[in-house]
Write a protein that holds these residues in place. Structure first.
Motif, PDB file in Angstrom:
ATOM      1  N   TRP A 243       0.842  -1.194   0.000  1.00  0.00           N
ATOM      2  CA  TRP A 243       0.000   0.000   0.000  1.00  0.00           C
ATOM      3  C   TRP A 243       0.877   1.245   0.000  1.00  0.00           C
ATOM      4  CZ3 TRP A 243      -4.490  -1.645  -1.303  1.00  0.00           C
ATOM      5  CH2 TRP A 243      -5.010  -2.836  -0.783  1.00  0.00           C
ATOM      6  N   ALA A 263      -7.892   2.883  -1.563  1.00  0.00           N
ATOM      7  CA  ALA A 263      -6.772   2.024  -1.170  1.00  0.00           C
ATOM      8  C   ALA A 263      -5.954   1.768  -2.422  1.00  0.00           C
ATOM      9  CB  ALA A 263      -7.277   0.713  -0.573  1.00  0.00           C
ATOM     10  N   THR A 265      -2.163   0.585  -4.202  1.00  0.00           N
ATOM     11  CA  THR A 265      -0.878  -0.095  -4.064  1.00  0.00           C
ATOM     12  C   THR A 265       0.107   0.501  -5.064  1.00  0.00           C
ATOM     13  OG1 THR A 265      -1.410  -1.832  -5.656  1.00  0.00           O
ATOM     14  CG2 THR A 265      -2.033  -2.222  -3.351  1.00  0.00           C
TER      15      THR A 265
END
Length: 295
Positions: A243, A263, A265
């Motif tokens: 992340w 979220a 990455t």
């Protein structure tokens, strides 16, 4: 044999490139280095001139995790450093000023954490940060609601708030400021957090008492203290997956209906940078820094 590479004329030893650091996704150390190399153009301006603390996780997030504030042993002589005042006397910290320094630091496998001031002016804060940390069952969705209230409250004081994910569960509100010390910014930020709690008593919390945090968003104002550091924009985090503390748009905050929407990455960032550039670029323009109403 440890690979040796040259970055902008500096020779670097890069080790264990095939080592899996994030077992949940198979993300390797080589991919960590590639991520930082390809985001350097937007990351470096937010690191430059700011003493860096490293949260190191050389064996991945499931291994030993530890903070390094002083210049690590074996640091190349060409890596810039700065003397930083501490309560026990001065210390030296790393400055990540350029791509070779960034790649050397990335090889340590670390999160990058920076102060809210630059080495040339440690007595003057040039950043305000509010860390919005949700207590279960609250999520980043509730953080978004608090963030929108804080954005309007800051705007009323002439301060332009920007936002990024923490790379964990919450959000970071950040703003460029001028004309105030870290202590003054801390006091102002504490007042903002308390005002948020008064306005949204069932949602926001400014007190640090952990037993009060369930279902609420803790508005952590304390990271404005001169000695504190906050995860830098674009840094990878020592979590189960790679992340990233990713800048986001206010439109994304307004439209967020589920935690997965905010979220990101390492693999998401190249596309976002192509689409948006550096969403935190206004922080780098001193003419856009707000003047806080402090005594």
């Amino acid at each position: 044999m440890t690979p040796i590479t040259e970055v902008e004329g500096r020779r670097l030893s890069l080790s264990n490139l095939e080592k899996v650091l994030y077992p949940a996704t198979g993300f390797t150390k080589g991919e960590v280095l590639h991520y930082y190399a390809t985001t350097a153009d937007v990351l470096l301006p937010h690191l430059r001139d700011r003493p860096v603390s490293f949260l190191r996780y050389p064996d991945g997030p499931g291994g030993e995790v530890f903070f390094t504030k002083n210049v690590p042993p074996g640091t190349p002589g060409w890596v810039a450093t700065a003397e930083v005042a501490r309560s026990v006397g001065p210390a030296r910290m790393v400055l990540v000023q350029d791509l070779p320094s960034l790649m050397w630091a990335a090889n340590l496998v670390a999160e990058f954490h920076t102060h809210q001031w630059v080495a040339q002016a440690p007595g003057a804060a040039d950043r305000l940060v509010l860390d919005l940390d949700p207590g279960s069952p609250a999520t980043v969705v509730e953080c978004c609601e608090v963030a929108l209230w804080l954005r309007e409250r800051l705007a009323a004081d002439g301060v332009e708030a920007l936002v990024k994910t923490s790379g964990s569960k919450g959000l970071h509100l950040v703003a460029g400021v001028r004309g105030a010390s870290s202590a003054e910014v801390s006091e102002y930020a504490k007042g903002l957090a308390a005002a948020a709690e008064r306005a949204m008593p069932g949602l926001a919390l400014h007190r640090m008492t952990r037993r009060l945090r369930g279902g609420k968003v803790f508005v952590d104002w304390s990271q404005n203290a001169a000695r504190k550091t906050t995860a830098a924009p674009y840094t990878l985090r020592a979590r189960a997956a790679p992340w990233v503390s990713a800048p986001v748009t206010w439109g994304e905050v307004e439209g967020c209906r589920g935690p997965a929407e905010l979220a990101f990455t390492a693999g998401d960032l190249a596309g976002r940078i192509r689409e948006y550039g550096d969403l935190l670029a206004p922080l780098l323009d001193p003419d856009r820094a707000g003047v806080l109403p402090v005594r």
